[in-house]
Design a protein around this motif. Structure first.
Motif, PDB file in Angstrom:
ATOM      1  N   ALA A  66       0.830  -1.210   0.000  1.00 24.81           N
ATOM      2  CA  ALA A  66       0.000   0.000   0.000  1.00 24.81           C
ATOM      3  C   ALA A  66       0.862   1.257   0.000  1.00 24.81           C
ATOM      4  CB  ALA A  66      -0.925  -0.007   1.212  1.00 24.81           C
ATOM      5  N   MET A  67       1.884   1.292   0.851  1.00 27.56           N
ATOM      6  CA  MET A  67       2.726   2.495   0.906  1.00 27.56           C
ATOM      7  C   MET A  67       3.529   2.691  -0.379  1.00 27.56           C
ATOM      8  SD  MET A  67       4.081   2.851   4.839  1.00 27.56           S
ATOM      9  CE  MET A  67       4.364   1.148   5.261  1.00 27.56           C
ATOM     10  N   LEU A  68       4.012   1.596  -0.971  1.00 25.90           N
ATOM     11  CA  LEU A  68       4.761   1.724  -2.220  1.00 25.90           C
ATOM     12  C   LEU A  68       3.866   2.199  -3.362  1.00 25.90           C
ATOM     13  CD1 LEU A  68       7.122  -1.388  -2.126  1.00 25.90           C
ATOM     14  CD2 LEU A  68       7.779   1.023  -1.984  1.00 25.90           C
ATOM     15  N   LEU A  69       2.652   1.672  -3.415  1.00 24.65           N
ATOM     16  CA  LEU A  69       1.739   2.091  -4.478  1.00 24.65           C
ATOM     17  C   LEU A  69       1.261   3.523  -4.290  1.00 24.65           C
ATOM     18  CD1 LEU A  69      -0.366  -1.163  -4.961  1.00 24.65           C
ATOM     19  CD2 LEU A  69       1.351  -0.204  -6.517  1.00 24.65           C
ATOM     20  N   LEU A  70       1.008   3.921  -3.046  1.00 21.40           N
ATOM     21  CA  LEU A  70       0.511   5.277  -2.800  1.00 21.40           C
ATOM     22  C   LEU A  70       1.608   6.330  -2.940  1.00 21.40           C
ATOM     23  CD1 LEU A  70      -1.898   4.650   0.200  1.00 21.40           C
ATOM     24  CD2 LEU A  70      -2.515   5.214  -2.156  1.00 21.40           C
ATOM     25  N   SER A  71       2.833   5.985  -2.582  1.00 20.49           N
ATOM     26  CA  SER A  71       3.904   6.990  -2.639  1.00 20.49           C
ATOM     27  C   SER A  71       4.528   7.104  -4.029  1.00 20.49           C
ATOM     28  CB  SER A  71       4.998   6.646  -1.618  1.00 20.49           C
ATOM     29  OG  SER A  71       5.665   5.475  -2.022  1.00 20.49           O
ATOM     30  N   GLU A  72       4.413   6.066  -4.831  1.00 20.03           N
ATOM     31  CA  GLU A  72       4.991   6.020  -6.176  1.00 20.03           C
ATOM     32  C   GLU A  72       6.477   6.387  -6.168  1.00 20.03           C
ATOM     33  OE1 GLU A  72       2.614   8.439  -8.754  1.00 20.03           O
ATOM     34  OE2 GLU A  72       0.834   7.228  -8.460  1.00 20.03           O
ATOM     35  N   THR A  73       7.175   5.945  -5.164  1.00 16.93           N
ATOM     36  CA  THR A  73       8.603   6.256  -5.050  1.00 16.93           C
ATOM     37  C   THR A  73       9.427   5.309  -5.911  1.00 16.93           C
ATOM     38  OG1 THR A  73      10.388   6.617  -3.488  1.00 16.93           O
ATOM     39  CG2 THR A  73       8.960   4.785  -3.037  1.00 16.93           C
ATOM     40  N   ARG A  74      10.591   5.780  -6.357  1.00 18.19           N
ATOM     41  CA  ARG A  74      11.472   4.974  -7.194  1.00 18.19           C
ATOM     42  C   ARG A  74      12.885   4.900  -6.603  1.00 18.19           C
ATOM     43  NH1 ARG A  74       7.868   3.211 -10.320  1.00 18.19           N
ATOM     44  NH2 ARG A  74       6.785   4.453 -11.842  1.00 18.19           N
ATOM     45  N   SER A  75      13.192   5.706  -5.625  1.00 15.25           N
ATOM     46  CA  SER A  75      14.549   5.705  -5.079  1.00 15.25           C
ATOM     47  C   SER A  75      14.696   4.615  -4.014  1.00 15.25           C
ATOM     48  CB  SER A  75      14.890   7.065  -4.478  1.00 15.25           C
ATOM     49  OG  SER A  75      14.161   7.273  -3.294  1.00 15.25           O
ATOM     50  N   GLY A  76      15.899   4.055  -3.933  1.00 13.28           N
ATOM     51  CA  GLY A  76      16.158   2.972  -3.000  1.00 13.28           C
ATOM     52  C   GLY A  76      16.064   3.382  -1.547  1.00 13.28           C
ATOM     53  N   GLY A  77      16.428   4.620  -1.264  1.00 17.63           N
ATOM     54  CA  GLY A  77      16.371   5.096   0.118  1.00 17.63           C
ATOM     55  C   GLY A  77      14.952   5.150   0.656  1.00 17.63           C
ATOM     56  N   TRP A  78      14.046   5.667  -0.140  1.00 18.75           N
ATOM     57  CA  TRP A  78      12.658   5.759   0.307  1.00 18.75           C
ATOM     58  C   TRP A  78      11.997   4.383   0.365  1.00 18.75           C
ATOM     59  CZ3 TRP A  78      11.130   9.432   3.124  1.00 18.75           C
ATOM     60  CH2 TRP A  78      11.621  10.713   2.955  1.00 18.75           C
ATOM     61  N   ILE A  79      12.393   3.480  -0.509  1.00 24.15           N
ATOM     62  CA  ILE A  79      11.865   2.109  -0.445  1.00 24.15           C
ATOM     63  C   ILE A  79      12.318   1.441   0.849  1.00 24.15           C
ATOM     64  CG2 ILE A  79      12.018  -0.181  -1.512  1.00 24.15           C
ATOM     65  CD1 ILE A  79      12.056   1.238  -4.231  1.00 24.15           C
ATOM     66  N   ALA A  80      13.565   1.686   1.267  1.00 24.67           N
ATOM     67  CA  ALA A  80      14.059   1.136   2.534  1.00 24.67           C
ATOM     68  C   ALA A  80      13.301   1.723   3.717  1.00 24.67           C
ATOM     69  CB  ALA A  80      15.557   1.402   2.669  1.00 24.67           C
ATOM     70  N   VAL A  81      13.006   3.022   3.662  1.00 23.82           N
ATOM     71  CA  VAL A  81      12.238   3.660   4.739  1.00 23.82           C
ATOM     72  C   VAL A  81      10.840   3.047   4.826  1.00 23.82           C
ATOM     73  CG1 VAL A  81      11.157   5.830   5.468  1.00 23.82           C
ATOM     74  CG2 VAL A  81      13.537   5.805   4.707  1.00 23.82           C
ATOM     75  N   ILE A  82      10.209   2.835   3.679  1.00 28.61           N
ATOM     76  CA  ILE A  82       8.865   2.244   3.648  1.00 28.61           C
ATOM     77  C   ILE A  82       8.914   0.811   4.180  1.00 28.61           C
ATOM     78  CG2 ILE A  82       7.080   1.392   2.074  1.00 28.61           C
ATOM     79  CD1 ILE A  82       7.485   3.967   0.461  1.00 28.61           C
ATOM     80  N   ALA A  83       9.912   0.050   3.777  1.00 32.55           N
ATOM     81  CA  ALA A  83      10.045  -1.332   4.258  1.00 32.55           C
ATOM     82  C   ALA A  83      10.262  -1.372   5.769  1.00 32.55           C
ATOM     83  CB  ALA A  83      11.191  -2.027   3.535  1.00 32.55           C
TER      84      ALA A  83
END
Length: 107
Positions: free
Chosen positions: A22-39
């Motif tokens: 849900a957070m990945l789809l809603l944020s539409e982020t592509r950078s590795g740093g933000w994906i790590a924060v979401i995880a």
């Protein structure tokens, strides 16, 4: 720390997977740093859900089986034990026998 039961593990795992998606789809982020924060946030949320999920309690049937096993072993379950006798005060205690009365006394 007590071990989590299977239901708590399932709740926590489902929370991690669903919240990550849900957070990945809603944020539409592509950078590795933000994906790590979401995880990391999803993992923390899943841990919180797993720890706050109610644990299973023994059923009355289990209490009967434990009481029956205790009776067979000759022990009593904690619920069946009588309350301890309160300690008596030193003033109301019976006097010591004459043989031991002088052991600690000075001559």
């Amino acid at each position: 720390m007590p071990r989590p039961n299977p239901a708590q593990l399932a709740y926590g795992s489902a929370t991690v997977v669903c919240s990550t998606l849900a957070m990945l789809l809603l944020s539409e982020t592509r950078s590795g740093g933000w994906i790590a924060v979401i995880a990391f946030a999803a993992l923390a949320l899943g841990l919180l859900v797993a720890l706050t999920a109610p644990s299973t309690r023994p059923t009355p049937k289990r209490h009967r089986v434990v009481a029956r096993a205790d009776a067979a072993a000759g022990t009593r379950s904690p619920a069946a034990r009588p309350d301890p006798v309160p300690a008596q005060h030193a003033a109301s205690a019976a006097p010591a026998p004459a043989a031991t009365a002088g052991l600690g006394a000075r001559h």
